[in-house]
Design an enzyme around this catalytic site. Structure first.
Site, PDB file in Angstrom:
ATOM      1  CG  ASP A 308      -5.576  -1.531  -5.814  1.00 46.85           C
ATOM      2  OD1 ASP A 308      -6.162  -1.838  -4.768  1.00 46.85           O
ATOM      3  OD2 ASP A 308      -4.572  -1.930  -6.119  1.00 46.85           O
ATOM      4  CE  LYS A 309      -4.064   0.696   0.836  1.00 50.27           C
ATOM      5  NZ  LYS A 309      -2.533   0.749   0.833  1.00 50.27           N
ATOM      6  CD  GLU A 425       5.451  -6.360  12.419  1.00 43.27           C
ATOM      7  OE1 GLU A 425       5.749  -7.537  11.804  1.00 43.27           O
ATOM      8  OE2 GLU A 425       5.080  -6.266  13.489  1.00 43.27           O
ATOM      9  CB  THR A 600      -7.994  -0.492  -0.613  1.00 41.62           C
ATOM     10  OG1 THR A 600      -6.715  -1.159  -0.179  1.00 41.62           O
ATOM     11  CG2 THR A 600      -8.577  -0.001   0.469  1.00 41.62           C
ATOM     12  CG  ASP A 602      -4.168  -2.316   2.802  1.00 43.45           C
ATOM     13  OD1 ASP A 602      -3.815  -3.561   2.612  1.00 43.45           O
ATOM     14  OD2 ASP A 602      -3.293  -1.415   2.223  1.00 43.45           O
ATOM     15  CG  ASP A 708      -1.111  -2.276  -8.722  1.00 43.98           C
ATOM     16  OD1 ASP A 708      -0.049  -2.391  -8.337  1.00 43.98           O
ATOM     17  OD2 ASP A 708      -2.134  -2.403  -8.006  1.00 43.98           O
TER      18      ASP A 708
END
Length: 970
Positions: A308-309, A425, A600, A602, A708
């Site tokens: 995973d990232k 952000e 991922t 994302d 995780d």
């Protein structure tokens, strides 16, 4: 912010467990608020259950898991055969005692693992929820009410999709308007929920784990059984198939049953427990937990690592690193200059007007004021163009809703946190705060900034255009309260903004430079609007929103009419901080021959950026971004384009991956496996598990998955070896994994040191235990051949039990402490790990070598004893058995590469036990004979002849063809 949620249904884990236990039609449900008695159907408890057995299924379940292995099933049949008088060879305890001991050890180990699982489940299920504030709720929920006046709140879905971004949600309008919290339970209302759907909230996994080494040994035991049957048939054939030859055949099978050692399973299981204990006691990887004690050797032969990232490779903590204005660039070491410029800009009586001031005519001040003005405009744009909301924690626990809401008026810096849908952000807003321009308040219609001088400036939000994966940008139109000026701010990815901003000659180059540094870039621009321009835009925008047909396209067209010739203000660079030592760890794994795939949820740009910054993709490697495809034709064309690329990393989105796997599964997997690295973005948990299954199916190599979050559970459980990181996203991945670590960098030592040692030790231990059984079976075959092929045992009773236990068990088991190189060397030369992936430590070649050694030594021991014995048969037993024990002890010493003090103790302890037991073995030995010099020299000669050639061969092999580890050891 105090939130009130209504818990609807079960956690994902419970749903899956319930579906696995029984097939039941899933139905929609109606849940009454405050009236649980109105529910017509009882639903299972909202509890997580990772246990494999219950009180009634434990014994049958464990027995089934054990006897499905050929080795244990074979010995059960052999032991049962001893109840038949015609087939009885020796004492019953000779067969039942070892089998009972093996089953007892296995049940104790399984019971310990089951108790640990129960304790982990109990810890998770005992969590109580009253007010849902910064807590994880393992259930589906509907947002009914919040103390926030606007009815909005931020939630995180990291356990579902792996994204730790805060997502803005709005409460149900009718329940948010209720005067008080208690009114929720007095209204006559219910919630209707559709039946559970197969979406990203579900996951799939394995019920039990069996390592590849166990399967390989199971195949070898079948080969041994075949050899045993063939040998028995040969014996009966040499008898001439006279008399009840079928009964004799079975007696020979039982007689040679020690060729398959029953102690193999218990030695391996005890060895695995020892490896797990060593892993958890390693001070260099603190906090590591072995949750599945059956597969530690799997860590030693991995080929694919799927990671995973967010939270695994990165900390998901964004840090502002770079501000580029075109002619000047500011980094972390020059941020104080920006702070100084901002302070000067707002030091004048009308700070909002400062950027419009006319610069003096002097050359030097003009340059200085020009830079100052540009910095001010850039920082102000960053402070205004976002979706961030400042949140102020309540100061006292006993506050009412009204006082908690009023806490938002307290703009103290130490009481403020930021929430947004993107950590990027938040990093930008925190940076503007650090340089002097602070976001102190925001609602749906306005936001407020505090200047370095303490003045609060108000800006009204006229329109906001949120970020989407298609547009890759977000915009906001604001009106400044003091001047009434209307400004359109926009920020986004360089690929989207390049055609929107005015012509420039630096943006593309600087974006490339920042990307190579692993920074996530955003282009910031603005456009000033007159009152007439905005009024015209607003009318067209509202009209487009009312369209019935093609509403989205018409709205986008109106917004795009503003996105022309915008003034380029700056380029920002934000770094997603990597976990400690991620770069050297990934390099270590690559050098060990492990191919790394990053899966991922994302977006593509973020995943590519992290792949570069973490050195998952080296600087010298090209990256092939797989175009978005939606049908078979497009997938075919893109695969052909990808096929022409060589030695390049692949980046592909989940949607394109799904299309490729639907039409060209084999071709895609074949091409992807040739890549040095693969990045799959926008992956759902189901897709992650699917990729793991594809690699296992098409490559037959061992896979490991590490993550995780709850969204990684499916991937972790689908892999041959699952590793969970206990981090910010909770314990769900850690609890579901075979191994739990605290940091990604620990995986290097876990694989290179412990994984490598566990596999090599288990391979050596398994083969040596088989050698111990084959050598005594060879002696039995020689004995029967000489004495007219009689099915009479050579050794009986305690001699056979003692041979497998106190006489040889400790030295053989001490092989679990052996190591060929020191841990530091294994980490320094990860290429040593690459040799293990080929499975050469345990193969049919090494097995045949041990078979030949067993035949040679068994023949020497038996023939030597027969040649040297004097008149009485009991002397044959004494000479051959003593030489056998000494040979086994010397063979253990021959195979040890690094001596440990416990190994020396085990050798002398076993020898001492045998010598001491001779005084009580008068039933088998002639005590008068074994104390004579003749006995000693005959045993010594036979032992030397059986072992010396092997020592000579080992010396010559190490001298002329040394293994790679021996070169490092020297």
């Amino acid at each position: 912010m105090v939130l009130t949620f209504f818990i609807l249904s079960l956690s994902c884990c419970d749903c899956l467990a319930r579906m696995c236990r029984r097939t039941k039609e899933l139905k929609a449900r109606t849940v009454w608020l405050g009236h649980p008695e109105k529910c017509e159907e009882k639903y299972p408890k909202n509890a997580i259950k990772n246990q494999k057995y219950n009180f009634f299924t434990f014994v049958p379940g464990v027995l089934y898991q054990q006897f499905k292995f050929f080795l244990n099933l074979y010995f059960l049949v052999v032991a049962c055969s001893q109840f038949v008088p015609a087939l009885k060879i020796g004492y019953l305890y000779t067969y039942w005692a070892p089998l009972g001991f093996v089953m007892a050890v296995t049940m104790v180990r399984e019971a310990v693992d089951e108790v640990r699982r129960y304790q982990r489940d109990k810890e998770m299920n005992s969590q109580l929820y009253s007010k849902l504030t910064n807590q994880r709720i393992p259930a589906d929920m509907i947002f009914l009410r919040t103390s926030e006046k606007t009815g909005s709140c931020f939630i995180r879905t990291d356990q579902l999709d792996g994204e730790t971004d805060w997502k803005l949600k709005v409460a149900v309008v009718c329940t948010q308007r209720l005067p008080a919290l208690g009114d929720l339970f007095s209204i006559n209302a219910y919630v209707y929920a559709q039946k559970p759907q197969l979406d990203i909230h579900s996951f799939e996994g394995n019920f039990t784990r069996v390592g590849l080494l166990d399967l390989e040994l199971n195949r070898l035991t079948k080969a041994l059984f075949l050899a045993q049957v063939v040998l028995s048939i040969v014996m009966v054939a040499l008898q001439g198939f006279v008399g009840p030859w079928f009964r004799n055949l079975f007696r020979f099978i039982v007689l040679f049953s020690y060729i398959i050692p029953i102690s193999l399973r218990v030695n391996l299981d005890m060895g695995k427990s020892a490896y797990g204990w060593m892993i958890m006691k390693d001070e260099n990887i603190p906090g590591t937990v072995v949750r599945t004690s059956t597969i530690p050797e799997e860590l030693g032969r991995l080929v694919y690592l799927l990671t995973d990232k967010t939270g695994t490779l990165t900390q998901n903590e964004m840090i502002f690193k770079r501000l580029h204005l075109g002619t000047v660039s500011y980094g972390t070491d020059t941020m104080d200059e920006i702070q100084s410029h901002i302070g000067q800009s707002y030091a004048q009586p009308q700070p909002a007007q400062a950027p419009k001031a006319v610069a003096p005519k002097a050359a030097a001040p003009k340059v200085r004021r020009s830079v100052s003005s540009r910095i001010h405009e850039a920082v102000k744009a960053i402070a205004l163009c976002h979706n961030v909301t400042p949140v102020y924690e309540s100061r006292a626990n006993g506050e009412t809703e009204s006082t908690a809401a009023e806490a938002d008026q307290d703009f103290s810096d130490d009481n403020r946190t930021y929430q947004a849908s993107s950590p990027d952000e938040v990093a930008l807003v925190r940076w503007t705060e650090s340089v002097g321009l602070t976001l102190v308040n925001r609602d749906l219609t306005s936001l407020q900034l505090k200047t370095p001088a303490g003045q609060v400036l108000t800006y009204y939000i006229l329109q906001i255009f949120p970020f989407t994966s298609e547009s890759k940008r977000m915009g906001i139109i604001i009106r400044e309260e003091t001047t009434g000026d209307i400004t359109f701010y926009m920020k986004g990815a360089d690929v989207a903004m390049a055609s929107i901003v005015q012509y420039n000659d630096w943006l593309e180059e600087e974006c490339g430079n920042m990307a190579r540094e692993g920074l996530r870039t955003l282009v910031v621009a603005k456009k000033s609007l007159s009152e007439e321009q905005y009024t015209d835009f607003e009318n067209r925008f509202n009209q487009a929103k009312l369209s019935i047909h093609d509403r989205a396209l018409k709205v986008a067209a109106v917004v795009e009419s503003l996105e022309r010739e915008m003034e380029l203000l700056c380029l920002t660079g934000v770094e997603d901080q990597l976990q400690a030592d991620v770069r050297p760890t990934l390099e270590l794994l690559r050098n060990a021959g492990i191919k790394i795939w990053m899966l991922t949820g994302d977006k593509l740009e973020t995943a590519t950026c992290i792949a570069k910054s973490s050195h998952l993709v080296s600087r010298s490697q090209d990256i092939h971004v797989f175009r978005s495809v939606s049908n078979r034709g497009e997938a075919h064309l893109e695969l052909n384009a990808f096929r022409r690329k060589h030695d390049c990393a692949l980046v592909i989105s989940g949607d394109s991956l799904e299309v490729c796997l639907r039409y060209y599964e084999h071709e895609f997997v074949e091409l992807a496996c040739q890549c040095p690295a693969v990045v799959c973005c926008r992956c759902s948990p189901t897709q992650k598990a699917q990729i793991v299954h594809l690699l296992k199916q098409h490559t037959a190599n061992r896979t490991c998955a590490i993550g995780d979050g709850g969204n990684d559970v499916s991937m972790i459980q689908a892999a041959d070896c699952g590793i969970g990181i206990e981090g910010k996203e909770g314990k769900q991945a850690s609890l579901a994994a075979d191994f739990s670590i605290t940091q990604f960098k620990h995986i290097g030592r876990l694989l290179m040191v412990h994984g490598r040692n566990s596999y090599k030790r288990s391979a050596a231990l398994g083969q040596f235990v088989m050698h111990r059984g084959m050598i005594i079976s060879t002696m039995q075959a020689v004995f029967s051949s000489i004495f007219y092929f009689a099915s009479v045992p050579l050794y009986q009773g305690f001699l056979m039990v003692g041979y497998s236990t106190i006489y040889t068990m400790f030295p053989v088991f001490s092989l679990v402490l052996d190591q060929d190189v020191k841990p530091e060397m294994a980490l320094l030369y990860p290429e040593l790990y690459k040799d293990l992936t080929k499975g050469r430590s345990l193969s049919f070649k090494t097995f045949l070598i041990w078979v030949l050694i067993s035949i040679y030594q068994g023949g020497i021991l038996m023939y030597g004893a027969l040649v040297l014995f004097e008149s009485e048969f009991v002397h044959v037993v004494a000479i051959s058995f003593t030489a056998l024990i000494l040979t086994e002890l010397l063979m253990v010493a021959l195979n040890i590469r690094t001596w440990h003090w416990l190994m020396v103790l085990a050798e002398f302890l076993s020898l001492g036990c045998y010598i001491a037991s001779l005084a009580f073995l008068n039933e088998y030995f002639d005590l008068g004979f074994i104390t004579t010099p003749a006995f000693l020299w005959k045993v010594s000669v036979i032992t030397v002849v059986s072992c010396l050639p092997l020592y000579i061969i080992k010396y010559l092999k190490r001298k002329f063809s040394p293994p790679s580890y021996s070169k490092l050891s020297s």
